[in-house]
Design a protein around this motif. Structure first.
Motif, PDB file in Angstrom:
ATOM      1  N   SER A  94       0.858  -1.188   0.000  1.00 31.16           N
ATOM      2  CA  SER A  94       0.000   0.000   0.000  1.00 31.16           C
ATOM      3  C   SER A  94       0.893   1.236   0.000  1.00 31.16           C
ATOM      4  O   SER A  94       2.098   1.143   0.177  1.00 31.16           O
ATOM      5  CB  SER A  94      -0.901  -0.010   1.234  1.00 31.16           C
ATOM      6  N   THR A  95       0.276   2.383  -0.182  1.00 30.97           N
ATOM      7  CA  THR A  95       1.015   3.635  -0.133  1.00 30.97           C
ATOM      8  C   THR A  95       0.503   4.426   1.062  1.00 30.97           C
ATOM      9  O   THR A  95      -0.447   5.199   0.940  1.00 30.97           O
ATOM     10  CB  THR A  95       0.817   4.438  -1.434  1.00 30.97           C
ATOM     11  N   PRO A  96       1.123   4.205   2.227  1.00 31.19           N
ATOM     12  CA  PRO A  96       0.624   4.884   3.426  1.00 31.19           C
ATOM     13  C   PRO A  96       1.041   6.347   3.469  1.00 31.19           C
ATOM     14  O   PRO A  96       2.062   6.725   2.903  1.00 31.19           O
ATOM     15  CB  PRO A  96       1.284   4.102   4.565  1.00 31.19           C
ATOM     16  N   ASP A  97       0.214   7.128   4.152  1.00 34.72           N
ATOM     17  CA  ASP A  97       0.541   8.531   4.386  1.00 34.72           C
ATOM     18  C   ASP A  97       1.204   8.575   5.759  1.00 34.72           C
ATOM     19  O   ASP A  97       0.550   8.328   6.774  1.00 34.72           O
ATOM     20  CB  ASP A  97      -0.734   9.378   4.356  1.00 34.72           C
ATOM     21  N   VAL A  98       2.487   8.846   5.805  1.00 36.28           N
ATOM     22  CA  VAL A  98       3.264   8.732   7.035  1.00 36.28           C
ATOM     23  C   VAL A  98       3.836  10.092   7.414  1.00 36.28           C
ATOM     24  O   VAL A  98       4.432  10.766   6.586  1.00 36.28           O
ATOM     25  CB  VAL A  98       4.422   7.722   6.836  1.00 36.28           C
ATOM     26  N   ASP A  99       3.639  10.466   8.700  1.00 35.64           N
ATOM     27  CA  ASP A  99       4.220  11.700   9.227  1.00 35.64           C
ATOM     28  C   ASP A  99       5.069  11.331  10.439  1.00 35.64           C
ATOM     29  O   ASP A  99       4.600  11.348  11.577  1.00 35.64           O
ATOM     30  CB  ASP A  99       3.119  12.701   9.606  1.00 35.64           C
ATOM     31  N   TRP A 164       6.628   3.816   6.969  1.00 38.48           N
ATOM     32  CA  TRP A 164       7.610   4.602   6.231  1.00 38.48           C
ATOM     33  C   TRP A 164       8.583   3.682   5.501  1.00 38.48           C
ATOM     34  O   TRP A 164       8.942   3.920   4.345  1.00 38.48           O
ATOM     35  CB  TRP A 164       8.347   5.532   7.190  1.00 38.48           C
ATOM     36  N   ALA A 167       6.857   2.426   2.526  1.00 42.63           N
ATOM     37  CA  ALA A 167       6.795   3.473   1.494  1.00 42.63           C
ATOM     38  C   ALA A 167       8.140   3.579   0.764  1.00 42.63           C
ATOM     39  O   ALA A 167       8.181   3.719  -0.466  1.00 42.63           O
ATOM     40  CB  ALA A 167       6.408   4.810   2.116  1.00 42.63           C
TER      41      ALA A 167
END
Length: 185
Positions: A94-99, A164, A167
Motif C-alpha cells: 500500500s502507499t501509506p501517508d506517514v508523518d 515509512w 513506502a
C-alpha cells in the motif's frame, strides 16, 4: 540467411562481410528494404533495434541485446521474470501517508508529561501524612494515564516507522520497475 552481393554469396545464421569489400551501408539498405533480394532471411525483429552494423569501437550492451533477441523469438527472459516479480511485489504494497516527525513529537511530548507527573507524584508522596491517601491516589491515576499515553505514542511511532519503511520499499520497487522497463526498450 542468404547474402548475395555481386558474385559473392554467403549463407549462415550470421554473415561477416568485413573482408568482402561490401559497404556496410549497402548491407543495411538490403536488410531494411523488403524489395531488395540481396539479403534473404527473416525480416528484422526487435533485436535489430540493438544490433546491426558492428564496427570497430561499437559498444553493445550484450545482455540487453540478447534479451531482445530472446523476446523476439517468443522466449521469456530473466529480465521479464524480474519485471513480473517486481510488479507483483508492488501490487502487494500500500502507499501509506506517514508523518514521522509528528509521531516523534507526540512521543517526546508524552515522555515529558511522564517525567513531569513522576516528579509531581514524588512530591505528593513526600508531603503526605498517614491517612491522607486521596492526593496520592489521584496523582498515581494521573501518572498511570500519562504513562499509558506515552506507551501508545511509542507504539504509533513504531507503526509509522514500519509504514515509512514500506513506502521507501515501494519507491525503490517503482524505480526498479522503471529501470527494467527502460532497459527492455
Amino acid at each position: 540467411m542468404r547474402v548475395a552481393f555481386g558474385e559473392r554469396v554467403r549463407r549462415g545464421r550470421a554473415v561477416d562481410l568485413r573482408n568482402e569489400g561490401v559497404p556496410a551501408s549497402a548491407v543495411v539498405a538490403a536488410i531494411t528494404d523488403p524489395d531488395d533480394g540481396r539479403v534473404r532471411g527473416q525480416r528484422p525483429a526487435a533485436v535489430h533495434e540493438h544490433v546491426g552494423v558492428l564496427c570497430e569501437g561499437t559498444t553493445l550492451r550484450v545482455g540487453v541485446a540478447l534479451a531482445a533477441a530472446a523476446r523476439s523469438r517468443g522466449a521469456r527472459t530473466t529480465h521479464d521474470d524480474e519485471l513480473a516479480a517486481v510488479t507483483r511485489q508492488l501490487a502487494g504494497l500500500s502507499t501509506p501517508d506517514v508523518d514521522l516527525a509528528a509521531a516523534r513529537e507526540r512521543v517526546a511530548a508524552a515522555e515529558a508529561a511522564v517525567g513531569h507527573m513522576r516528579e509531581r507524584a514524588a512530591r505528593v508522596q513526600g508531603r503526605t501524612q498517614p491517612g491522607d491517601g486521596e492526593p496520592v491516589v489521584a496523582v498515581t491515576r494521573a501518572l498511570t494515564a500519562v504513562e499509558t499515553e506515552w506507551h501508545a505514542a511509542k507504539e504509533r511511532l513504531r507503526r509509522a516507522q514500519a509504514a515509512w519503511a514500506d513506502a521507501r520499499r515501494r519507491l525503490s520497487l517503482e524505480d526498479r520497475r522503471a529501470n527494467l522497463e527502460q532497459a527492455a526498450r
